[in-house]
Design a protein around this motif. Structure first.
Motif, PDB file in Angstrom:
ATOM      1  N   TYR A 161       9.985  -3.026 -21.408  1.00 34.98           N
ATOM      2  CA  TYR A 161       9.118  -4.202 -21.446  1.00 34.98           C
ATOM      3  C   TYR A 161       9.503  -5.160 -22.570  1.00 34.98           C
ATOM      4  O   TYR A 161       9.489  -6.379 -22.391  1.00 34.98           O
ATOM      5  N   ILE A 162       9.817  -4.603 -23.734  1.00 39.44           N
ATOM      6  CA  ILE A 162      10.183  -5.459 -24.862  1.00 39.44           C
ATOM      7  C   ILE A 162      11.467  -6.220 -24.565  1.00 39.44           C
ATOM      8  O   ILE A 162      11.585  -7.421 -24.836  1.00 39.44           O
ATOM      9  N   GLY A 163      12.447  -5.528 -23.984  1.00 43.66           N
ATOM     10  CA  GLY A 163      13.698  -6.193 -23.623  1.00 43.66           C
ATOM     11  C   GLY A 163      13.474  -7.316 -22.629  1.00 43.66           C
ATOM     12  O   GLY A 163      14.069  -8.401 -22.750  1.00 43.66           O
ATOM     13  N   TYR A 164      12.595  -7.102 -21.693  1.00 46.41           N
ATOM     14  CA  TYR A 164      12.288  -8.102 -20.660  1.00 46.41           C
ATOM     15  C   TYR A 164      11.706  -9.380 -21.264  1.00 46.41           C
ATOM     16  O   TYR A 164      12.085 -10.502 -20.881  1.00 46.41           O
ATOM     17  N   VAL A 165      10.811  -9.247 -22.234  1.00 43.17           N
ATOM     18  CA  VAL A 165      10.170 -10.413 -22.842  1.00 43.17           C
ATOM     19  C   VAL A 165      11.080 -11.100 -23.856  1.00 43.17           C
ATOM     20  O   VAL A 165      11.244 -12.321 -23.848  1.00 43.17           O
ATOM     21  N   VAL A 166      11.680 -10.302 -24.725  1.00 40.75           N
ATOM     22  CA  VAL A 166      12.447 -10.853 -25.844  1.00 40.75           C
ATOM     23  C   VAL A 166      13.687 -11.613 -25.375  1.00 40.75           C
ATOM     24  O   VAL A 166      14.041 -12.657 -25.942  1.00 40.75           O
ATOM     25  N   LEU A 167      14.350 -11.116 -24.338  1.00 41.82           N
ATOM     26  CA  LEU A 167      15.555 -11.800 -23.847  1.00 41.82           C
ATOM     27  C   LEU A 167      15.272 -13.238 -23.430  1.00 41.82           C
ATOM     28  O   LEU A 167      16.031 -14.158 -23.750  1.00 41.82           O
ATOM     29  N   ILE A 168      14.175 -13.435 -22.706  1.00 40.99           N
ATOM     30  CA  ILE A 168      13.823 -14.785 -22.243  1.00 40.99           C
ATOM     31  C   ILE A 168      13.558 -15.699 -23.426  1.00 40.99           C
ATOM     32  O   ILE A 168      13.988 -16.858 -23.460  1.00 40.99           O
ATOM     33  N   ARG A 169      12.851 -15.182 -24.421  1.00 46.28           N
ATOM     34  CA  ARG A 169      12.536 -15.982 -25.612  1.00 46.28           C
ATOM     35  C   ARG A 169      13.790 -16.242 -26.447  1.00 46.28           C
ATOM     36  O   ARG A 169      13.974 -17.331 -26.986  1.00 46.28           O
ATOM     37  N   TRP A 170      14.653 -15.245 -26.564  1.00 48.78           N
ATOM     38  CA  TRP A 170      15.859 -15.355 -27.385  1.00 48.78           C
ATOM     39  C   TRP A 170      16.750 -16.495 -26.908  1.00 48.78           C
ATOM     40  O   TRP A 170      17.279 -17.273 -27.698  1.00 48.78           O
ATOM     41  N   PHE A 171      16.897 -16.599 -25.596  1.00 46.16           N
ATOM     42  CA  PHE A 171      17.784 -17.622 -25.028  1.00 46.16           C
ATOM     43  C   PHE A 171      17.026 -18.880 -24.580  1.00 46.16           C
ATOM     44  O   PHE A 171      17.609 -19.777 -23.973  1.00 46.16           O
ATOM     45  N   ASN A 172      15.710 -18.930 -24.879  1.00 46.14           N
ATOM     46  CA  ASN A 172      14.881 -20.091 -24.538  1.00 46.14           C
ATOM     47  C   ASN A 172      15.025 -20.495 -23.066  1.00 46.14           C
ATOM     48  O   ASN A 172      15.239 -21.655 -22.729  1.00 46.14           O
ATOM     49  N   ILE A 173      14.894 -19.513 -22.183  1.00 44.11           N
ATOM     50  CA  ILE A 173      15.002 -19.758 -20.748  1.00 44.11           C
ATOM     51  C   ILE A 173      13.675 -20.311 -20.230  1.00 44.11           C
ATOM     52  O   ILE A 173      12.609 -19.765 -20.516  1.00 44.11           O
ATOM     53  N   ASP A 174      13.741 -21.390 -19.471  1.00 46.55           N
ATOM     54  CA  ASP A 174      12.539 -21.981 -18.895  1.00 46.55           C
ATOM     55  C   ASP A 174      11.886 -21.004 -17.919  1.00 46.55           C
ATOM     56  O   ASP A 174      12.562 -20.344 -17.118  1.00 46.55           O
ATOM     57  N   GLY A 175      10.557 -20.912 -17.985  1.00 44.64           N
ATOM     58  CA  GLY A 175       9.831 -19.955 -17.159  1.00 44.64           C
ATOM     59  C   GLY A 175      10.030 -20.150 -15.669  1.00 44.64           C
ATOM     60  O   GLY A 175      10.215 -19.180 -14.917  1.00 44.64           O
ATOM     61  N   TRP A 176      10.010 -21.382 -15.202  1.00 42.62           N
ATOM     62  CA  TRP A 176      10.200 -21.652 -13.778  1.00 42.62           C
ATOM     63  C   TRP A 176      11.591 -21.222 -13.315  1.00 42.62           C
ATOM     64  O   TRP A 176      11.758 -20.715 -12.206  1.00 42.62           O
ATOM     65  N   ALA A 177      12.584 -21.425 -14.181  1.00 46.03           N
ATOM     66  CA  ALA A 177      13.960 -21.077 -13.819  1.00 46.03           C
ATOM     67  C   ALA A 177      14.199 -19.573 -13.868  1.00 46.03           C
ATOM     68  O   ALA A 177      15.042 -19.047 -13.128  1.00 46.03           O
ATOM     69  N   ALA A 178      13.460 -18.870 -14.722  1.00 44.03           N
ATOM     70  CA  ALA A 178      13.709 -17.437 -14.909  1.00 44.03           C
ATOM     71  C   ALA A 178      13.204 -16.577 -13.766  1.00 44.03           C
ATOM     72  O   ALA A 178      13.682 -15.459 -13.559  1.00 44.03           O
ATOM     73  N   VAL A 179      12.234 -17.070 -12.999  1.00 48.41           N
ATOM     74  CA  VAL A 179      11.519 -16.231 -12.039  1.00 48.41           C
ATOM     75  C   VAL A 179      12.435 -15.614 -10.982  1.00 48.41           C
ATOM     76  O   VAL A 179      12.379 -14.406 -10.728  1.00 48.41           O
ATOM     77  N   LEU A 180      13.292 -16.413 -10.351  1.00 49.85           N
ATOM     78  CA  LEU A 180      14.138 -15.885  -9.278  1.00 49.85           C
ATOM     79  C   LEU A 180      15.184 -14.891  -9.799  1.00 49.85           C
ATOM     80  O   LEU A 180      15.298 -13.785  -9.240  1.00 49.85           O
ATOM     81  N   PRO A 181      15.964 -15.221 -10.840  1.00 47.55           N
ATOM     82  CA  PRO A 181      16.905 -14.221 -11.356  1.00 47.55           C
ATOM     83  C   PRO A 181      16.207 -12.940 -11.802  1.00 47.55           C
ATOM     84  O   PRO A 181      16.714 -11.837 -11.583  1.00 47.55           O
ATOM     85  N   GLN A 182      15.039 -13.074 -12.417  1.00 49.07           N
ATOM     86  CA  GLN A 182      14.284 -11.890 -12.822  1.00 49.07           C
ATOM     87  C   GLN A 182      13.908 -11.050 -11.611  1.00 49.07           C
ATOM     88  O   GLN A 182      14.046  -9.822 -11.617  1.00 49.07           O
ATOM     89  N   GLY A 183      13.417 -11.712 -10.569  1.00 43.77           N
ATOM     90  CA  GLY A 183      13.017 -10.991  -9.363  1.00 43.77           C
ATOM     91  C   GLY A 183      14.163 -10.207  -8.761  1.00 43.77           C
ATOM     92  O   GLY A 183      13.994  -9.065  -8.313  1.00 43.77           O
ATOM     93  N   ILE A 184      15.350 -10.808  -8.743  1.00 43.60           N
ATOM     94  CA  ILE A 184      16.527 -10.111  -8.218  1.00 43.60           C
ATOM     95  C   ILE A 184      16.885  -8.917  -9.095  1.00 43.60           C
ATOM     96  O   ILE A 184      17.173  -7.821  -8.599  1.00 43.60           O
ATOM     97  N   GLY A 185      16.855  -9.112 -10.410  1.00 42.60           N
ATOM     98  CA  GLY A 185      17.139  -8.013 -11.328  1.00 42.60           C
ATOM     99  C   GLY A 185      16.151  -6.874 -11.178  1.00 42.60           C
ATOM    100  O   GLY A 185      16.518  -5.689 -11.241  1.00 42.60           O
ATOM    101  N   MET A 186      14.886  -7.196 -10.963  1.00 45.39           N
ATOM    102  CA  MET A 186      13.858  -6.186 -10.781  1.00 45.39           C
ATOM    103  C   MET A 186      14.111  -5.344  -9.545  1.00 45.39           C
ATOM    104  O   MET A 186      14.025  -4.111  -9.578  1.00 45.39           O
TER     105      MET A 186
END
Length: 284
Positions: free
Chosen positions: A162-187
């Motif tokens: 869980y920590i890796g999932y949250v911190v990575l997005i914040r670390w690279f400042n990925i926009d939330g709308w853009a992150a959803v699809l790649p995250q879904g595929i990774g999941m």
């Protein structure tokens, strides 16, 4: 204010996940497979609606973040087997809050003043005390003690995911709308890799697509809140919904034991919620 409301949206939806998934049935394999399938469906709809630009960096970080999440969620479902919902939810929340707050404070420098440090430390004390209250019961037999140890180890692995999932997005400042699809595929990829041996392609996996859609709603709220109010505040607020799953486990999933144990669990939840709210004030 918008960031706080988005984080609270995550609190309500995420607080229902463990309880809902258990009502829908299935083991942790069918639950994680169904949840990720539902999350991918949600992600596709969001992508078609917003059509954000997806760079190679966004794809890479998003997919890896999704893989981390699948590890976290599967092991949280697995911990329920040893601990039950009423214990798993607050213990998992306490561990996640401590981990994400550490990154928020020491890596992202989100506590800038003496007041925020004092309030934050008080919040962590509340969270740790709450987690201990929900997990330690006097008079437990050897069998139950062993289950507690196993469940705690599973939760540690879950927390890392869980920590890796949250911190990575914040670390690279990925926009939330853009992150959803790649995250879904990774999941989905992570869930398939972890469950392929058992082939949990059954009615319970299908039912748990509802869990995935519920989770995704909260996930989008958190992703949009991260750049507005930071990791320590947004994630902490998002976890205060544990009261839903804890009360659900105590009163609707036949996990109730003695009155003393019930009150200890409820008091532990209250302390964790107080800690989460205090962490929210550190942003001010």
């Amino acid at each position: 204010m918008t960031g706080i409301l988005l984080a609270l949206l995550a609190a309500v939806t995420w607080g229902s996940i463990v309880f809902v998934s258990n009502k829908l049935g299935g083991d942790e394999d069918s639950q994680i497979l169904g949840t990720t399938a539902g999350a991918l469906i949600f992600a596709i709809v969001v992508y078609l609606y917003k059509q954000p630009d997806l760079s190679p960096l966004i794809w890479t970080v998003g997919v890896i973040s999704g893989l981390f999440w699948s590890v976290g969620q599967k092991n949280q479902f697995g911990a329920v087997r040893y601990l039950g919902v009423a214990k798993t939810a607050p213990m998992s929340t306490g561990l996640q809050l401590i981990g994400t707050t550490f990154f928020g404070v020491f890596i992202f420098k989100e506590w800038q003043t003496t007041a925020s440090i004092v309030i934050g430390l008080a919040a962590l004390v509340c969270i740790i005390a709450g987690a201990l209250l929900t997990s330690l019961n006097k008079g437990e037999g050897n069998g139950e003690g062993k289950s507690l140890k196993k469940g705690f180890l599973v939760l540690l692995l879950s927390t890392a995911g869980y920590i890796g999932y949250v911190v990575l997005i914040r670390w690279f400042n990925i926009d939330g709308w853009a992150a959803v699809l790649p995250q879904g595929i990774g999941m989905v990829v992570g869930a398939i890799l972890m469950t392929i041996r058992d082939k949990p392609y059954n009615k319970y996996a299908l039912r748990n697509t509802i869990t995935g859609i519920l989770w995704s709603t909260g996930n989008l709220g958190l992703l949009l809140a991260l750049p507005l109010i930071g990791v320590a505040t947004s994630f902490s607020l998002s976890q205060t919904g544990i009261v839903i799953s804890t009360i659900g486990g105590l009163f609707f999933l036949n996990e109730r034991k003695s009155k003393k144990q019930v009150w200890k669990v409820l008091l532990g939840c209250l302390l964790i919620i107080i800690g989460g709210v205090l962490l929210g004030f550190t942003k001010r």
